[in-house]
Scaffold this motif. Sequence first.
Motif, PDB file in Angstrom:
ATOM      1  N   LEU A 256     104.399  59.319  33.517  1.00 57.79           N
ATOM      2  CA  LEU A 256     103.425  59.361  32.456  1.00 57.79           C
ATOM      3  C   LEU A 256     102.283  58.383  32.705  1.00 57.79           C
ATOM      4  O   LEU A 256     101.089  58.622  32.608  1.00 57.79           O
ATOM      5  N   TYR A 257     102.867  57.139  33.146  1.00 62.17           N
ATOM      6  CA  TYR A 257     101.612  56.053  33.392  1.00 62.17           C
ATOM      7  C   TYR A 257     101.280  55.968  34.916  1.00 62.17           C
ATOM      8  O   TYR A 257     100.680  54.879  35.222  1.00 62.17           O
ATOM      9  N   ALA A 258     101.945  56.879  35.769  1.00 63.09           N
ATOM     10  CA  ALA A 258     101.672  56.655  37.140  1.00 63.09           C
ATOM     11  C   ALA A 258     101.918  55.565  37.812  1.00 63.09           C
ATOM     12  O   ALA A 258     101.132  54.772  38.523  1.00 63.09           O
ATOM     13  N   HIS A 259     103.280  55.033  37.440  1.00 56.79           N
ATOM     14  CA  HIS A 259     103.797  53.872  37.996  1.00 56.79           C
ATOM     15  C   HIS A 259     104.485  54.276  39.203  1.00 56.79           C
ATOM     16  O   HIS A 259     105.544  54.837  39.153  1.00 56.79           O
ATOM     17  N   PRO A 260     104.030  53.790  40.288  1.00 53.73           N
ATOM     18  CA  PRO A 260     105.038  54.150  41.651  1.00 53.73           C
ATOM     19  C   PRO A 260     106.287  53.759  41.599  1.00 53.73           C
ATOM     20  O   PRO A 260     106.718  52.635  40.845  1.00 53.73           O
ATOM     21  N   LEU A 274     111.823  67.622  42.216  1.00 53.14           N
ATOM     22  CA  LEU A 274     110.509  67.305  42.278  1.00 53.14           C
ATOM     23  C   LEU A 274     109.660  67.361  43.490  1.00 53.14           C
ATOM     24  O   LEU A 274     109.880  66.757  44.376  1.00 53.14           O
ATOM     25  N   THR A 275     108.742  68.096  43.735  1.00 52.43           N
ATOM     26  CA  THR A 275     108.113  68.358  45.206  1.00 52.43           C
ATOM     27  C   THR A 275     107.008  67.158  45.075  1.00 52.43           C
ATOM     28  O   THR A 275     106.238  66.565  44.100  1.00 52.43           O
ATOM     29  N   ARG A 276     106.650  67.182  46.290  1.00 47.38           N
ATOM     30  CA  ARG A 276     105.564  65.968  46.769  1.00 47.38           C
ATOM     31  C   ARG A 276     104.181  66.463  46.055  1.00 47.38           C
ATOM     32  O   ARG A 276     103.699  65.412  45.441  1.00 47.38           O
ATOM     33  N   ALA A 277     103.777  67.850  45.715  1.00 48.50           N
ATOM     34  CA  ALA A 277     102.870  67.916  45.145  1.00 48.50           C
ATOM     35  C   ALA A 277     102.647  67.639  43.698  1.00 48.50           C
ATOM     36  O   ALA A 277     101.647  67.129  43.082  1.00 48.50           O
ATOM     37  N   GLU A 278     103.934  67.904  43.069  1.00 49.75           N
ATOM     38  CA  GLU A 278     104.384  67.382  41.608  1.00 49.75           C
ATOM     39  C   GLU A 278     103.902  65.906  41.478  1.00 49.75           C
ATOM     40  O   GLU A 278     103.450  65.212  40.462  1.00 49.75           O
ATOM     41  N   TYR A 279     104.665  65.278  42.676  1.00 50.60           N
ATOM     42  CA  TYR A 279     104.819  63.928  42.431  1.00 50.60           C
ATOM     43  C   TYR A 279     103.427  63.241  42.554  1.00 50.60           C
ATOM     44  O   TYR A 279     103.016  62.300  41.593  1.00 50.60           O
ATOM     45  N   ASP A 280     102.407  63.606  43.379  1.00 57.45           N
ATOM     46  CA  ASP A 280     101.344  63.447  43.599  1.00 57.45           C
ATOM     47  C   ASP A 280     100.213  63.594  42.428  1.00 57.45           C
ATOM     48  O   ASP A 280      99.474  62.565  41.948  1.00 57.45           O
ATOM     49  N   TRP A 281     100.463  64.788  41.724  1.00 51.47           N
ATOM     50  CA  TRP A 281      99.840  65.040  40.524  1.00 51.47           C
ATOM     51  C   TRP A 281     100.149  63.899  39.365  1.00 51.47           C
ATOM     52  O   TRP A 281      99.363  63.535  38.676  1.00 51.47           O
ATOM     53  N   PHE A 282     101.421  63.733  39.179  1.00 52.31           N
ATOM     54  CA  PHE A 282     101.839  62.406  38.218  1.00 52.31           C
ATOM     55  C   PHE A 282     101.192  61.214  38.521  1.00 52.31           C
ATOM     56  O   PHE A 282     100.589  60.446  37.733  1.00 52.31           O
ATOM     57  N   MET A 283     100.973  60.970  39.884  1.00 54.54           N
ATOM     58  CA  MET A 283     100.535  59.606  40.318  1.00 54.54           C
ATOM     59  C   MET A 283      99.133  59.543  40.262  1.00 54.54           C
ATOM     60  O   MET A 283      98.476  58.591  40.891  1.00 54.54           O
ATOM     61  N   ALA A 284      98.206  60.743  39.939  1.00 54.42           N
ATOM     62  CA  ALA A 284      96.930  60.660  40.199  1.00 54.42           C
ATOM     63  C   ALA A 284      96.014  59.645  39.061  1.00 54.42           C
ATOM     64  O   ALA A 284      95.056  59.039  39.289  1.00 54.42           O
ATOM     65  N   GLY A 285      97.148  59.388  38.113  1.00 59.15           N
ATOM     66  CA  GLY A 285      96.517  58.459  36.969  1.00 59.15           C
ATOM     67  C   GLY A 285      96.902  58.773  35.806  1.00 59.15           C
ATOM     68  O   GLY A 285      97.495  59.861  35.452  1.00 59.15           O
ATOM     69  N   GLU A 286      97.132  57.573  34.942  1.00 58.45           N
ATOM     70  CA  GLU A 286      97.652  57.997  33.651  1.00 58.45           C
ATOM     71  C   GLU A 286      96.604  58.703  32.782  1.00 58.45           C
ATOM     72  O   GLU A 286      95.336  58.773  32.695  1.00 58.45           O
ATOM     73  N   PRO A 287      97.256  59.395  31.352  1.00 56.71           N
ATOM     74  CA  PRO A 287      96.387  60.133  30.543  1.00 56.71           C
ATOM     75  C   PRO A 287      95.316  59.273  29.998  1.00 56.71           C
ATOM     76  O   PRO A 287      95.298  58.203  29.919  1.00 56.71           O
ATOM     77  N   PRO A 288      94.374  60.197  29.157  1.00 52.92           N
ATOM     78  CA  PRO A 288      93.311  59.404  28.580  1.00 52.92           C
ATOM     79  C   PRO A 288      93.811  58.796  27.141  1.00 52.92           C
ATOM     80  O   PRO A 288      95.019  58.924  27.009  1.00 52.92           O
ATOM     81  N   GLY A 289      92.723  58.061  26.596  1.00 58.14           N
ATOM     82  CA  GLY A 289      93.011  57.439  25.249  1.00 58.14           C
ATOM     83  C   GLY A 289      93.576  55.945  25.489  1.00 58.14           C
ATOM     84  O   GLY A 289      93.972  55.684  26.391  1.00 58.14           O
ATOM     85  N   TYR A 290      93.726  55.426  24.282  1.00 60.25           N
ATOM     86  CA  TYR A 290      94.124  54.095  24.094  1.00 60.25           C
ATOM     87  C   TYR A 290      95.573  54.351  24.138  1.00 60.25           C
ATOM     88  O   TYR A 290      96.331  54.972  23.298  1.00 60.25           O
TER      89      TYR A 290
END
Length: 445
Positions: A256-260, A274-290
């Motif tokens: 959720l928080y893109a923490h390696p 979990l595929t590499r493409a899926e992992y990279d999608w999660f690691m792209a950055g955390e969601p918006p909002g506070y």
Amino acid sequence: MAQSFLDLIRARYGDGDYPGDQYGGADGADGRGLPTDSPRNFMFATGIECSYPTIEHGRVRRDLLAECGHYRHWQKDLHLVKELGLNVLRYGLPYHLTHLGPGRYDWSFPDTVMREMQALKITPILDLLHFGVPDWLGNFQNPELPVHFADYCAAVAERYPWVRYYTPVNEIYVTARVSARDGVWNEQLKSDRGFVTALKHLVAASILGTQRIAQRRPDLIVIQSESAEYTHEARAERTPEVTVANKLRFLALDLLYAHPMESDVCMYLADNGLTRAEYDWFMAGEPPGYQVMGNDYYGRNEHILLPDGGRCQAEDVMGWYQITREYYNRYRKPVMHTETNVFDAEKAPCWLWKQWMNILRMRHDGVPVLGFTWYSLTDQIDWDIELAEQRGTVNPCGLFDLERRPRPVALAYRQLLEEFGQITVVPHGELFEVTGRAASLKVEV
């Protein structure tokens, strides 16, 4: 003898109650008094138990909103929240009854409750997925879940634009584990691959849903509720299985928080789908909002694994403070204690105060703890067996029993509110009032 400065002050202003002192100081505010709706105040909350998983391979729906009487007593329940002195409520809309199909919704019950909540000036933390999905979506193995759930989140935000606080998916890790590795709810699988599949679909649903809410409410506050767990191993030689298990408890928030993650966890995920493409999608950055990291802690979240393979409850070996401190050190997010209770009504007041002491200690040590929740408002049913069977056992863990009569912990909570109800969300919180400004990514400097 020279005149004391105190003599001069008293001659000018009298003995105490000096002009200007009402703004803080010797005679300033100390945090006592029932909570107000000021955004700078610490958030004291309760919640309505709203779990709705299926059991018996989808044949039976455990709808705790029905079983605990909320559909009948919803108006009374909301008024009990206010009578207790609370302004914040963790509230789960019945997703399984509201989302009828793609683009189709039944808002009849949510609209009624939300109107009353707004009239009473209760601040809801809307819980949008709590352990189950509508029948037409099947279960958490369905890859269509993130897209359809995101549509539902957008529809909720569109319909209730005054709501700012959300928990998109409650306890992601627990939902995936109990449904797909423990074999108790929903898909009732007992496999690592099923667990990873459910987990990635749930985290993706939370991320996509948050994005859709942010389109309509850029200043949204996401209070993620996640179980604070730990297993102690009472063996001279630690086993790799338990070591990895204590790392897997972070999986939901890591994605959720893109923490390696560490290499062994990455290999576990890759081995189980979990595929590499899926992992990279999660690691792209955390969601918006506070983003606020909510940690739920019950004594039964913490276990000791015995040499013979048995388990015993390990409450307070580490406790909420030490376990949550691990999570905080990992993610560096503001914290909220989002759930706690105990199944013994007589011991509940002491448990409440113990949890509160944990919070005060955490705040004293510099961790921004923003809120506390006794969960739930009323007693629950069959949570001693994780809803696995319909036994009808009442768990006396609520502030009120199922007849809506106060339990001892309600009186203890009221006392706590009267003593601490107006403390600021963080020390000198007046400097950091929550504003209407859109949330944006914070960068470390």
